[in-house]
Design a protein around this motif. Structure first.
Motif, mmCIF file in Angstrom:
data_model
loop_
_atom_site.group_PDB
_atom_site.id
_atom_site.type_symbol
_atom_site.label_atom_id
_atom_site.label_comp_id
_atom_site.label_asym_id
_atom_site.label_seq_id
_atom_site.Cartn_x
_atom_site.Cartn_y
_atom_site.Cartn_z
ATOM 1 N N HIS A 43 35.205 30.458 30.128
ATOM 2 C CA HIS A 43 35.631 31.844 29.942
ATOM 3 C C HIS A 43 36.686 32.092 28.876
ATOM 4 C CE1 HIS A 43 33.267 33.418 33.184
ATOM 5 N NE2 HIS A 43 33.609 32.369 33.895
ATOM 6 N N CYS A 73 42.364 40.226 40.221
ATOM 7 C CA CYS A 73 41.843 40.257 41.585
ATOM 8 C C CYS A 73 41.930 38.813 42.086
ATOM 9 C CB CYS A 73 40.404 40.759 41.568
ATOM 10 S SG CYS A 73 39.602 40.745 43.176
ATOM 11 N N LEU A 74 42.618 38.611 43.193
ATOM 12 C CA LEU A 74 42.853 37.249 43.682
ATOM 13 C C LEU A 74 42.388 37.136 45.123
ATOM 14 C CD1 LEU A 74 45.676 38.297 42.022
ATOM 15 C CD2 LEU A 74 46.019 35.847 42.087
ATOM 16 N N ASN A 75 41.723 36.059 45.413
ATOM 17 C CA ASN A 75 41.270 35.824 46.780
ATOM 18 C C ASN A 75 41.703 34.433 47.236
ATOM 19 O OD1 ASN A 75 39.246 37.003 48.919
ATOM 20 N ND2 ASN A 75 38.835 34.805 48.814
ATOM 21 N N ILE A 96 41.411 29.046 46.194
ATOM 22 C CA ILE A 96 41.853 30.244 45.487
ATOM 23 C C ILE A 96 40.849 30.677 44.436
ATOM 24 C CG2 ILE A 96 43.630 31.126 43.925
ATOM 25 C CD1 ILE A 96 45.502 29.113 45.442
ATOM 26 N N SER A 97 40.463 31.955 44.468
ATOM 27 C CA SER A 97 39.640 32.513 43.395
ATOM 28 C C SER A 97 40.472 33.554 42.659
ATOM 29 C CB SER A 97 38.404 33.214 43.949
ATOM 30 O OG SER A 97 37.613 32.323 44.678
ATOM 31 N N ILE A 98 40.415 33.515 41.343
ATOM 32 C CA ILE A 98 41.203 34.456 40.557
ATOM 33 C C ILE A 98 40.361 35.060 39.446
ATOM 34 C CG2 ILE A 98 43.336 34.802 39.274
ATOM 35 C CD1 ILE A 98 44.457 32.294 40.359
ATOM 36 N N ALA A 99 40.329 36.397 39.379
ATOM 37 C CA ALA A 99 39.798 37.067 38.193
ATOM 38 C C ALA A 99 40.991 37.406 37.317
ATOM 39 C CB ALA A 99 39.038 38.329 38.573
ATOM 40 N N LEU A 100 41.040 36.771 36.142
ATOM 41 C CA LEU A 100 42.147 36.965 35.207
ATOM 42 C C LEU A 100 41.742 37.939 34.113
ATOM 43 C CD1 LEU A 100 43.143 33.231 34.796
ATOM 44 C CD2 LEU A 100 44.346 34.966 36.121
ATOM 45 N N MET A 123 33.700 33.679 42.869
ATOM 46 C CA MET A 123 33.994 35.099 42.710
ATOM 47 C C MET A 123 33.070 35.676 41.646
ATOM 48 S SD MET A 123 37.707 36.716 41.699
ATOM 49 C CE MET A 123 38.466 36.863 43.320
ATOM 50 N N ASP A 146 38.106 29.004 42.177
ATOM 51 C CA ASP A 146 37.229 29.489 41.124
ATOM 52 C C ASP A 146 38.075 30.385 40.232
ATOM 53 O OD1 ASP A 146 34.866 29.996 39.719
ATOM 54 O OD2 ASP A 146 34.380 31.750 40.930
ATOM 55 N N THR A 147 37.865 30.277 38.931
ATOM 56 C CA THR A 147 38.581 31.165 38.019
ATOM 57 C C THR A 147 37.574 31.893 37.160
ATOM 58 O OG1 THR A 147 40.316 29.523 37.931
ATOM 59 C CG2 THR A 147 40.467 31.307 36.363
ATOM 60 N N THR A 148 37.763 33.197 37.057
ATOM 61 C CA THR A 148 36.870 33.989 36.225
ATOM 62 C C THR A 148 37.696 35.106 35.600
ATOM 63 O OG1 THR A 148 34.834 35.256 36.225
ATOM 64 C CG2 THR A 148 36.136 35.370 38.235
#
Lengths: 336, 336
Positions: free
Chosen positions: A334, B140-142, B97-101, A56, B132-134
């Motif tokens: 991060h 925003c989660l995918n 799972i990708s997550i923007a935290l 992402m 992926d985690t960012t």
């Protein structure tokens, strides 16, 4: 509790996922490798594996439209995912893209973005076959990439052996140098320094590219462990050591850095080795290889540098700086 | 040019992807179906297919932490993707799972989110094996979900035949009723209306659930076309008609809506049929079936309602409201 207090996001996700996975289920679902490598690896039958990665990128974190075009953003999204498959010696195939757009996004923006995605896809023979589009306050893009590889040809972070040489392709640190130049552009302008003299370095940040698929497969034939440089050399070597249950030493003086990156660091008054060791986004490949295989590899691919050696685990993971031995620092994480 | 001016995001993505795809490449890569269904379908060999779907959810667009817990957000992310696979009669297997935290995300938040993901995964026998985690300014989660199915058992939007009956599982409109109650909660409080009397409706929005895997596979055995209700009945029937090259009529009076949803619409002073036709996020299944197969299906699964019929393309796509025939409206489309 804050995420950094329990060791950062990598540790947390590992813990949260481990809670849920169990070995029987992994076996039933033919999962050869789950969390902890650049891709997940799934047994597809007949000796073939599927490699799956997902990455992402978020506006103002992984890219900025202040200095990147939509074309470059699209290209970057594809390249960072391709790099994950290439660095396990796989062949990328099918891409799925999710995009959160802003409400005022124009058709032209989307056309440019897709031009970047498509151009990069073409280079690597990837096709985009699905996705999801939604909206948000910032641009947030996710790509899932599926690749293939013979099961026996997949290379992992694990597999590094005592006395393996540690090598890295290309040069390191340019992307981080470019980012720092862009961030401090106005300050440098005031000092009458034109950052455009660092064109290559800037481009390495704005438009990073993955190593090519056939480079990854050639390297894969000769090596014991592989990983791509997304978070800096330190972090990647430590990943290899953790997964392979070994130690390592990296010789600082051997780290390959090009002249433009060195000059950029001087002007920025920053340590160029920080860029290479902890900067990230170079998308080169770190690999470990038995000394006897080096010459064979060099005949087919020679854009790499030996930077260190695999040690016994008890010796730790070290950076050798002249006469000094220091613990190899952490890469970019991060929440740290 | 704004995206809505060229027909919305669906049209744009279709165009941008079509530019890039060509039939030879699709065949080489064994892609049976790319953009335009709930999942992409890939020939895995030996008569088996891989189904791949990806869905992104963004804070304040697809969920709100004002009224949803992190547990419910995690659960929703899994359920919306499972629904895409179930509605093509597939079996979901592996999730990425990708997550923007946000920077201040706590460990407790992540634990709750993953509890929701894991609980939902368990129900559907899915395992989470990568991601992926960012970070970003909003969550925003995918999720990308890979499933399996025999090639011959996959059901598509295409395939609907003249005179097929159009059916929908469960009831429609509750999720949108719930969303509207939550959005207008303070206004309703002022009128001394306690929205907690609509507990089921609220839960349908806060914690939507997919139909079960075995329900999808049972339905798949008897029907010609299938799709899940993510954007409202209107939109889904139109997708089936477009892909199957047919027309359709839906009888408004037959649309299944439960009493609590009807009562919620009354209190909100809104049209309950708007919720069902254009509201979305019900995650029920719309399917078309030959009349002669209905009784067989009913023996194995009977939670569905006949709402209309497939017509010839020349007759259009119609909503029958008493004596009136009107063109079936558009479903929710982000840029319209």
């Amino acid at each position: 509790m804050l995420i950094k207090d329990i060791g950062g996001e990598f540790e947390l996700i590992k813990k949260l996922t481990a809670n849920h996975l169990n070995k029987t289920l992994l076996k039933d679902y033919k999962v050869i490798k789950s969390v902890g490598d650049d891709c997940a690896v799934i047994d597809k039958g007949n000796g073939n594996a599927l490699l799956v990665t997902t990455d992402m990128i978020v506006e103002e974190d992984h890219f900025s439209l202040r200095w990147q075009t939509p074309y470059q953003v699209g290209k970057k999204l594809m390249e960072v995912n391709v790099s994950d498959i290439v660095s396990m010696a796989g062949i990328p195939k099918l891409a799925f893209i999710s995009i959160a757009l802003k409400h005022d996004t124009t058709v032209e923006f989307m056309e440019e973005l897709y031009q970047g995605l498509n151009d990069s896809a073409k280079i690597h023979n990837v096709i985009i076959i699905g996705g999801d589009t939604t909206h948000g306050k910032d641009y947030c893009l996710n790509l899932t990439l599926i690749g293939e590889c013979k099961i026996d040809d997949v290379r992992y972070r694990k597999g590094a052996k005592l006395n393996d040489l540690i090598c890295v392709t290309g040069k390191l640190g340019a992307s981080t140098a470019g980012l720092n130049l862009l961030r401090r552009e106005s300050g440098l302008n005031n000092k009458k320094i034109d950052i455009n003299q660092f064109n290559n370095v800037l481009l390495k940040h704005k438009e990073p590219i993955s190593r090519l698929v056939n480079e990854g497969t050639i390297i894969g034939k000769f090596v014991n462990a592989m990983i791509d440089v997304s978070d800096g050399l330190s972090s990647e070597v430590k990943h290899i050591c953790n997964e392979s249950d070994v130690g390592a030493e990296i010789k600082k003086e051997l780290i390959p850095i090009d002249q433009e990156t060195i000059k950029a660091a001087e002007i920025l008054d920053m340590d160029v080795y920080d860029f290479a060791l902890s900067g990230g986004e170079d998308f080169e490949i770190v690999f470990t290889i038995q000394e006897k295989n080096i010459e064979q590899l060099r005949k087919e691919f020679d854009d790499f540098t030996i930077v260190g050696k695999i040690l016994d685990k008890s010796q730790g993971t070290l950076l050798i700086d002249g006469n000094e031995k220091i613990l190899l620092g952490k890469g970019y994480n991060h929440f740290n």
